[in-house]
Design an enzyme around this catalytic site. Structure first.
Site, mmCIF file in Angstrom:
data_model
loop_
_atom_site.group_PDB
_atom_site.id
_atom_site.type_symbol
_atom_site.label_atom_id
_atom_site.label_comp_id
_atom_site.label_asym_id
_atom_site.label_seq_id
_atom_site.Cartn_x
_atom_site.Cartn_y
_atom_site.Cartn_z
ATOM 1 N N THR A 153 0.821 -1.216 0.000
ATOM 2 C CA THR A 153 0.000 0.000 0.000
ATOM 3 C C THR A 153 0.856 1.267 0.000
ATOM 4 O O THR A 153 0.546 2.204 -0.740
ATOM 5 C CB THR A 153 -0.992 -0.021 1.171
ATOM 6 O OG1 THR A 153 -1.834 -1.179 1.032
ATOM 7 C CG2 THR A 153 -1.851 1.224 1.200
ATOM 8 N N GLU B 143 0.792 9.452 -5.973
ATOM 9 C CA GLU B 143 1.338 10.814 -5.836
ATOM 10 C C GLU B 143 2.182 11.177 -7.051
ATOM 11 O O GLU B 143 2.114 12.304 -7.545
ATOM 12 C CB GLU B 143 2.188 10.939 -4.570
ATOM 13 C CG GLU B 143 1.391 11.252 -3.342
ATOM 14 C CD GLU B 143 2.256 11.890 -2.281
ATOM 15 O OE1 GLU B 143 2.165 13.131 -2.109
ATOM 16 O OE2 GLU B 143 3.008 11.155 -1.619
ATOM 17 N N HIS C 138 -7.050 0.623 -1.223
ATOM 18 C CA HIS C 138 -6.293 -0.422 -1.928
ATOM 19 C C HIS C 138 -7.216 -1.629 -2.014
ATOM 20 O O HIS C 138 -7.428 -2.318 -1.030
ATOM 21 C CB HIS C 138 -5.007 -0.740 -1.153
ATOM 22 C CG HIS C 138 -3.996 -1.491 -1.941
ATOM 23 N ND1 HIS C 138 -2.689 -1.612 -1.512
ATOM 24 C CD2 HIS C 138 -4.066 -2.167 -3.112
ATOM 25 C CE1 HIS C 138 -2.011 -2.324 -2.397
ATOM 26 N NE2 HIS C 138 -2.829 -2.681 -3.378
#
Length: 137
Positions: free
Chosen positions: A41, A49, A75
């Site tokens: 994750t 990002e 996730h």
């Protein structure tokens, strides 16, 4: 697109992307986020990002950059070692210097993550000066 120093000039709907191949260093056991042998994750968040950075940073004035200030990620599917994961970020809202992105990530088979991310445009020199001063204190 030419560089801008005005977030209002960044068009909504602008997109960016980033892709990685899942290698051992990006897997949960290596990153300390669990024992399952899958894409971690924290690596998914970093990839998302990177997609947001790709979306806007090339359009900013060279004296500016963006900083992540909030991320909300789900996730939703596991990806094993060896597969590629591609994240896509779409600029969906601007509020002054604040930029909000819709995020999604897919491996070669399915949607593996989705969420929203907020970044803020800053003056690079001013920001770096503050960080340096904080470290020296």
């Amino acid at each position: 697109m030419t560089a801008t120093n005005n977030a209002a000039e960044l068009p909504l709907g602008r997109t960016g992307s980033a892709t990685v191949r899942v290698v051992e260093t990006l897997m949960a056991p290596h990153m300390g986020s669990g024992r399952a042998p899958v894409f971690a994750t924290p690596a998914l968040v970093a990839l998302m990002e990177a997609a947001a950075v790709d979306c806007v940073e090339s359009a900013l004035d060279e004296s500016q950059e963006t900083l992540g200030i909030h991320i909300d990620v789900e996730h939703i599917a596991a990806t094993p070692q060896g597969m590629e994961v591609t994240a896509r970020a779409e600029l969906i809202q601007r509020d002054g210097r604040k930029l909000t992105f819709a995020l999604e990530a897919r491996d070669g088979r399915e949607l593996v993550g989705r969420g929203h991310h907020t970044r803020i445009i800053v003056d690079s020199a001013r920001f770096r000066s503050k960080v340096q001063a904080k470290g020296a204190a």
